[in-house]
Design an enzyme around this catalytic site. Structure first.
Site, PDB file in Angstrom:
ATOM      1  N   SER A 131       3.934  -2.394   3.737  1.00  0.00           N
ATOM      2  CA  SER A 131       3.096  -0.809   3.680  1.00  0.00           C
ATOM      3  C   SER A 131       2.454  -1.025   2.556  1.00  0.00           C
ATOM      4  O   SER A 131       1.241  -1.567   2.226  1.00  0.00           O
ATOM      5  CB  SER A 131       4.008   0.234   3.730  1.00  0.00           C
ATOM      6  OG  SER A 131       3.387   1.338   4.053  1.00  0.00           O
ATOM      7  N   ASP A 165      -7.746  -9.936  -1.354  1.00  0.00           N
ATOM      8  CA  ASP A 165      -8.892 -10.301  -0.393  1.00  0.00           C
ATOM      9  C   ASP A 165     -10.327 -10.169  -1.489  1.00  0.00           C
ATOM     10  O   ASP A 165     -11.283 -10.602  -1.172  1.00  0.00           O
ATOM     11  CB  ASP A 165      -9.367  -9.153   0.649  1.00  0.00           C
ATOM     12  CG  ASP A 165      -8.249  -9.417   1.662  1.00  0.00           C
ATOM     13  OD1 ASP A 165      -7.647 -10.392   1.666  1.00  0.00           O
ATOM     14  OD2 ASP A 165      -8.097  -8.695   2.576  1.00  0.00           O
ATOM     15  N   LYS A 214       3.740  -4.655   7.799  1.00  0.00           N
ATOM     16  CA  LYS A 214       3.661  -3.296   8.143  1.00  0.00           C
ATOM     17  C   LYS A 214       2.176  -2.792   7.991  1.00  0.00           C
ATOM     18  O   LYS A 214       1.512  -2.402   6.711  1.00  0.00           O
ATOM     19  CB  LYS A 214       4.475  -2.503   7.764  1.00  0.00           C
ATOM     20  CG  LYS A 214       4.362  -0.962   8.024  1.00  0.00           C
ATOM     21  CD  LYS A 214       5.204  -0.098   7.419  1.00  0.00           C
ATOM     22  CE  LYS A 214       5.290   1.255   7.886  1.00  0.00           C
ATOM     23  NZ  LYS A 214       4.061   2.064   7.783  1.00  0.00           N
TER      24      LYS A 214
END
Length: 577
Positions: free
Chosen positions: A301, A312, A326
């Protein structure tokens, strides 16, 4: 009768006819129509209608409130694994884990031999102020006996926690006293830290372990960074292993400390939830600090939001095992009776555009929750080649490195689990809780001597001279685990590590325990090696063999990372874990 008088009674006659018609229709509907109620035909009202029918016509008396309590979790389970119902009696406990504090007496305890044993007291807390000490046993609560086989952690916390300013009377058995000691404790606010450790791992590099993402996590992070900065920290390891998540806002604010202005952190989108994008605002205190983030199968999460944003944006290196997976956002919705639901309202996406939510079957929570066992059995914890990546969900970082969605975040550097020394003997004593039992009892018997050592280094040096492992083996034999010298020798290092660690934890607290465990933690050591080599910042791939794929990559990367003229900057205080 005149026409005038006749017309005067016409409305009354019509009304009586309507009532008679309704009564006759109801009679025939009940007795010849299978007891169908017209309201059931409306799907939006079926549940209310069903409850009404049960309450009105079921053969036995039904506690309707209990029926609803049992039905709520089942209904939400049909949606997804993370939409949940929280009963009123558990809501405060659930919220307190992330809110930064709760009201209680201020002790950490374990239940041993049907009795509450005080492991430690919160410094400056209510229990310490009245004189309760580590090693005390709580025997009575509010003049009632509070021991026995039905004593659980939940029951203990329910009686020890309470409204701020309220009082609880505790009867304490202390080993140095013959008689029961009586203490009246006034409950107060007890801080709940979400950063368990922050210290210099080496002369140049610091380490911060974050256990969850709560309301106070960002402030705790700033304090930890300041603490490390005063020691000339040149790089940081953020440990998110076993961090199951928490508030999205906390993760966003934490990432903001490490990203330059304008970098996309995360975006969310749902059927009724318009796309919301969160960007770094350029106020971060560590925008150029070398960074390594640790994750494993328990990182979920909000942890994945943090790790995904760092990966990224090619801001740091991710080390460890594939994360939980999640990618669903829950919105807290409270009911008037004090209960609440956490309803999934959107999915979140990392800056490259990937949703890392792993597949699930609605209503099949058990299979979803046991995914870690499937990973273990397929060898994923031990070999990078065993990790199943969905190559059809490929995305690219800002430098063009391939990353994948559909099942957690794959680390940049994979560190396998070390099973050297794991034997059936070690598994047996661990599963039976004997390591923890022995450690607590040893601590309890020797507390006065152990109190002489104030650092984990000094305490460890003392423990190494006490032949602790042999004492434990004899203890385990008394508890029914046969002595097996060959297996014990093979597991000796792990047995020692667990026993020393537990005793250090009991005496000096969690950070001292973490310092000790990290000494030979393979993932931590790999992260430190990356920092020491100056390899924390990822590099662009050297070659791209498929020109068409390269063009698609550039196009997709440009679309995802490009910042709109007026990006949304609203921090959403929604629970994601």
């Amino acid at each position: 009768m005149s026409t005038k008088n006749s017309s005067r009674f016409t409305p009354l006659i019509i009304a009586i006819s309507v009532v008679v018609g309704i009564l006759i229709g109801t009679f025939y509907a009940k007795h010849y129509g299978g007891n169908r109620l017209g309201i059931i035909n409306g799907s939006s009202n079926k549940l209310n209608a069903l409850l009404h029918v049960i309450d009105d016509q079921y053969v036995d008396t039904v506690d309707m409130s209990q029926l609803v309590e049992k039905a709520m979790p089942q209904i939400l389970a049909e949606l997804d694994p993370h939409s949940t119902y929280i009963p009123a009696q558990k809501l405060e406990e659930v919220n307190s884990e992330l809110e930064g504090s709760f009201s209680g007496v201020g002790i950490q305890f374990t239940i041993q031999e049907d009795t509450i044993h005080v492991n430690s007291v919160v410094s400056g807390g209510p229990a310490e102020k009245v004189g309760i000490m580590a090693g005390d046993r709580i025997v009575t609560v509010d003049d009632s006996l509070f021991v026995g086989k039905d004593l659980t952690n939940e029951k203990a916390m329910r009686h020890l926690k309470g409204p701020k300013g309220s009082q609880v009377r505790l009867g304490i058995k202390r080993m140095t006293e013959k008689n029961l000691l009586d203490f009246v404790v006034t409950r107060g606010d007890i801080p709940q830290n979400t950063i368990d450790a922050a210290y210099m791992l080496s002369q140049d590099f610091g380490y911060i372990q974050v256990s969850k993402f709560g309301r106070t996590t960002h402030v705790e992070l700033l304090n930890a960074i300041a603490q490390l900065s005063h020691q000339n920290c040149k790089g940081i390891i953020i440990d998110l292993r076993e961090n199951t998540g928490g508030y999205m806002e906390a993760a966003i604010r934490m990432v903001n400390e490490f990203l330059p202005e304008g970098k996309l952190i995360v975006y969310t989108q749902g059927r009724k939830y318009p796309r919301m994008e969160e960007y770094a605002n350029g106020t971060g205190s560590c925008q150029n600090t070398p960074l390594v983030v640790l994750i494993d199968q328990g990182s979920a999460s909000a942890s994945e939001i943090f790790a995904g944003a760092i990966q990224d944006n090619d801001r740091g290196t991710i080390v460890g095992l594939r994360s939980f997976g999640k990618g669903l956002v829950q919105q807290p919705i409270d009911f008037s009776d004090g209960s609440a639901i956490r309803l999934t309202i959107a999915r979140y996406y990392t800056p490259s555009g990937r949703c890392i939510q792993r597949p699930y079957e609605s209503g099949n929570d058990s299979k979803y929750e046991m995914d870690w066992l499937d990973r273990y059995e397929h060898g994923e914890f031990f070999s990078k080649d065993s990790v199943k990546l969905d190559k059809s969900t490929s995305y690219y970082t800002s430098l063009g490195r391939p990353v994948y969605g559909g099942g957690g975040i794959m680390p940049d550097v994979f560190v396998p689990r070390d099973t050297t020394g794991v034997t059936s003997y070690l598994i047996d004593v661990s599963n039976k809780g004997l390591l923890i039992q022995f450690s607590f009892q040893y601590t309890d018997r020797n507390r006065s001597k152990l109190n002489e050592y104030t650092t984990e280094e000094d305490l460890l040096n003392y423990l190494k001279k006490q032949n602790i492992t042999e004492q434990f083996v004899r203890f385990a034999a008394e508890k029914g685990v046969k002595r097996r010298n060959l297996l014990i020798n093979k597991s000796h290092k792990l047995l020692e590590r667990n026993l020393y660690g537990n005793i250090i934890y009991n005496m000096l607290g969690k950070e001292a325990y973490i310092r000790y465990i990290n000494r030979d933690d393979a993932t931590v050591l790999k992260a430190l090696e990356i920092l020491e080599r100056g390899e924390a910042f990822p590099k662009a791939p050297e070659t791209v063999t498929d020109n068409k794929d390269n063009e698609n990559r550039k196009k997709r990367t440009a679309q995802v990372y490009s910042r709109t003229e007026d990006p949304a900057r609203h921090f959403r205080y929604a629970a994601v874990g």
